[in-house]
Scaffold this motif. Structure first.
Motif, PDB file in Angstrom:
ATOM      1  N   ARG A 169       0.970  -1.510   0.015  1.00  0.00           N
ATOM      2  CA  ARG A 169      -0.212   0.256   0.324  1.00  0.00           C
ATOM      3  C   ARG A 169       0.787   1.040   0.226  1.00  0.00           C
ATOM      4  NH1 ARG A 169      -3.366  -1.111   4.705  1.00  0.00           N
ATOM      5  NH2 ARG A 169      -4.394  -2.174   3.307  1.00  0.00           N
ATOM      6  N   TYR A 170       1.629   1.306   0.507  1.00  0.00           N
ATOM      7  CA  TYR A 170       2.563   2.277   1.406  1.00  0.00           C
ATOM      8  C   TYR A 170       3.155   2.927  -0.501  1.00  0.00           C
ATOM      9  CZ  TYR A 170       7.270   5.883   1.903  1.00  0.00           C
ATOM     10  OH  TYR A 170       7.554   6.301   1.742  1.00  0.00           O
ATOM     11  N   GLN A 171       4.056   1.606  -1.312  1.00  0.00           N
ATOM     12  CA  GLN A 171       4.452   1.571  -2.443  1.00  0.00           C
ATOM     13  C   GLN A 171       3.805   2.025  -3.314  1.00  0.00           C
ATOM     14  OE1 GLN A 171       6.441  -2.059  -4.001  1.00  0.00           O
ATOM     15  NE2 GLN A 171       6.908  -1.578  -5.472  1.00  0.00           N
ATOM     16  N   GLY A 172       2.540   1.885  -3.724  1.00  0.00           N
ATOM     17  CA  GLY A 172       1.546   1.872  -3.956  1.00  0.00           C
ATOM     18  C   GLY A 172       0.995   4.076  -4.245  1.00  0.00           C
ATOM     19  N   VAL A 173       1.781   4.609  -2.819  1.00  0.00           N
ATOM     20  CA  VAL A 173       1.112   5.581  -2.747  1.00  0.00           C
ATOM     21  C   VAL A 173       1.982   6.353  -3.639  1.00  0.00           C
ATOM     22  CG1 VAL A 173       1.672   7.110  -0.686  1.00  0.00           C
ATOM     23  CG2 VAL A 173      -0.471   5.203  -0.675  1.00  0.00           C
ATOM     24  N   VAL A 174       3.802   5.623  -3.117  1.00  0.00           N
ATOM     25  CA  VAL A 174       4.939   6.548  -3.512  1.00  0.00           C
ATOM     26  C   VAL A 174       5.127   6.547  -4.521  1.00  0.00           C
ATOM     27  CG1 VAL A 174       7.070   6.350  -3.228  1.00  0.00           C
ATOM     28  CG2 VAL A 174       5.970   6.225  -1.031  1.00  0.00           C
ATOM     29  N   THR A 175       4.683   5.495  -5.476  1.00  0.00           N
ATOM     30  CA  THR A 175       4.838   5.260  -7.058  1.00  0.00           C
ATOM     31  C   THR A 175       3.799   6.371  -7.543  1.00  0.00           C
ATOM     32  OG1 THR A 175       4.020   3.372  -6.940  1.00  0.00           O
ATOM     33  CG2 THR A 175       6.664   3.778  -6.814  1.00  0.00           C
ATOM     34  N   GLY A 176       2.628   6.150  -6.789  1.00  0.00           N
ATOM     35  CA  GLY A 176       1.391   6.493  -7.895  1.00  0.00           C
ATOM     36  C   GLY A 176       0.523   8.086  -7.252  1.00  0.00           C
ATOM     37  N   GLU A 177       1.394   8.732  -6.414  1.00  0.00           N
ATOM     38  CA  GLU A 177       0.723  10.035  -5.691  1.00  0.00           C
ATOM     39  C   GLU A 177       2.435  11.228  -5.372  1.00  0.00           C
ATOM     40  OE1 GLU A 177      -1.861   9.751  -2.786  1.00  0.00           O
ATOM     41  OE2 GLU A 177      -2.744   8.242  -3.634  1.00  0.00           O
ATOM     42  N   VAL A 178       3.349  10.597  -4.065  1.00  0.00           N
ATOM     43  CA  VAL A 178       4.248  11.268  -4.401  1.00  0.00           C
ATOM     44  C   VAL A 178       5.190  11.645  -5.200  1.00  0.00           C
ATOM     45  CG1 VAL A 178       6.073  11.135  -2.170  1.00  0.00           C
ATOM     46  CG2 VAL A 178       4.041   9.915  -1.596  1.00  0.00           C
ATOM     47  N   ILE A 179       5.581  10.583  -5.647  1.00  0.00           N
ATOM     48  CA  ILE A 179       6.445  10.378  -6.618  1.00  0.00           C
ATOM     49  C   ILE A 179       5.976  11.656  -7.973  1.00  0.00           C
ATOM     50  CG2 ILE A 179       8.350   9.901  -8.836  1.00  0.00           C
ATOM     51  CD1 ILE A 179       8.744   7.507  -6.518  1.00  0.00           C
ATOM     52  N   PRO A 180       4.876  11.147  -7.981  1.00  0.00           N
ATOM     53  CA  PRO A 180       4.102  12.457  -9.501  1.00  0.00           C
ATOM     54  C   PRO A 180       4.258  13.924  -8.777  1.00  0.00           C
ATOM     55  CG  PRO A 180       2.958   9.946  -9.442  1.00  0.00           C
ATOM     56  CD  PRO A 180       4.388  10.321  -8.123  1.00  0.00           C
ATOM     57  N   GLY A 181       3.352  13.424  -7.282  1.00  0.00           N
ATOM     58  CA  GLY A 181       3.428  15.855  -7.308  1.00  0.00           C
ATOM     59  C   GLY A 181       4.409  16.050  -7.226  1.00  0.00           C
ATOM     60  N   ILE A 182       6.424  15.757  -6.923  1.00  0.00           N
ATOM     61  CA  ILE A 182       7.197  15.874  -6.723  1.00  0.00           C
ATOM     62  C   ILE A 182       7.672  16.646  -8.033  1.00  0.00           C
ATOM     63  CG2 ILE A 182       9.970  15.252  -5.962  1.00  0.00           C
ATOM     64  CD1 ILE A 182       8.774  13.730  -3.642  1.00  0.00           C
ATOM     65  N   LEU A 183       7.449  15.273  -9.076  1.00  0.00           N
ATOM     66  CA  LEU A 183       8.105  15.748 -10.520  1.00  0.00           C
ATOM     67  C   LEU A 183       6.777  16.955 -10.890  1.00  0.00           C
ATOM     68  CD1 LEU A 183       8.687  12.153 -11.997  1.00  0.00           C
ATOM     69  CD2 LEU A 183      10.098  13.495 -11.109  1.00  0.00           C
ATOM     70  N   ALA A 184       6.067  16.737 -10.315  1.00  0.00           N
ATOM     71  CA  ALA A 184       5.171  18.134 -11.164  1.00  0.00           C
ATOM     72  C   ALA A 184       5.504  19.173 -10.155  1.00  0.00           C
ATOM     73  CB  ALA A 184       3.683  17.831 -10.655  1.00  0.00           C
TER      74      ALA A 184
END
Length: 106
Positions: A17-32
């Motif tokens: 679940r954590y991995q999914g949050v990071v790859t699906g939300e956190v990292i895309p948010g940082i890139l944005a």
């Protein structure tokens, strides 16, 4: 070049679940954010007996670029609320290292 290293720990039940949050939300948010001087992010995972350890390694041009990411208190961790909710515990401060040498095999 600066490497920013951070550790988070999830239970075995919450690790995916954590991995999914990071790859699906956190990292895309940082890139944005398109932070000038931000160069890359890596996500590492290691299962341990008691939990699952996650490490992020971010690469920045310099400390000014890191400050552009999290502000003047550049050691402050960037852990969005949804990520916090699935972690057992995590570093509240990130570590920063000068990159002295990178050798790549081609």
């Amino acid at each position: 070049m600066i490497r920013r290293i951070w550790h988070g720990y999830a239970t075995h039940e919450n690790a995916d679940r954590y991995q999914g949050v990071v790859t699906g939300e956190v990292i895309p948010g940082i890139l944005a954010m398109k932070v000038p001087g931000f160069q890359s992010i890596e996500l590492l995972r290691r299962a341990r007996e008691e939990d699952v350890e996650f490490i992020t390694i971010m690469r920045f041009r310099d400390l000014d670029a890191v400050k552009g990411f999290v502000g003047e208190d550049y050691e402050r961790s960037h852990v969005p609320t949804r990520a916090q909710k699935v972690l057992a515990h995590y570093d509240t401060r990130a570590q920063h290292y000068d990159t002295l040498l990178v050798e790549e095999v081609r």
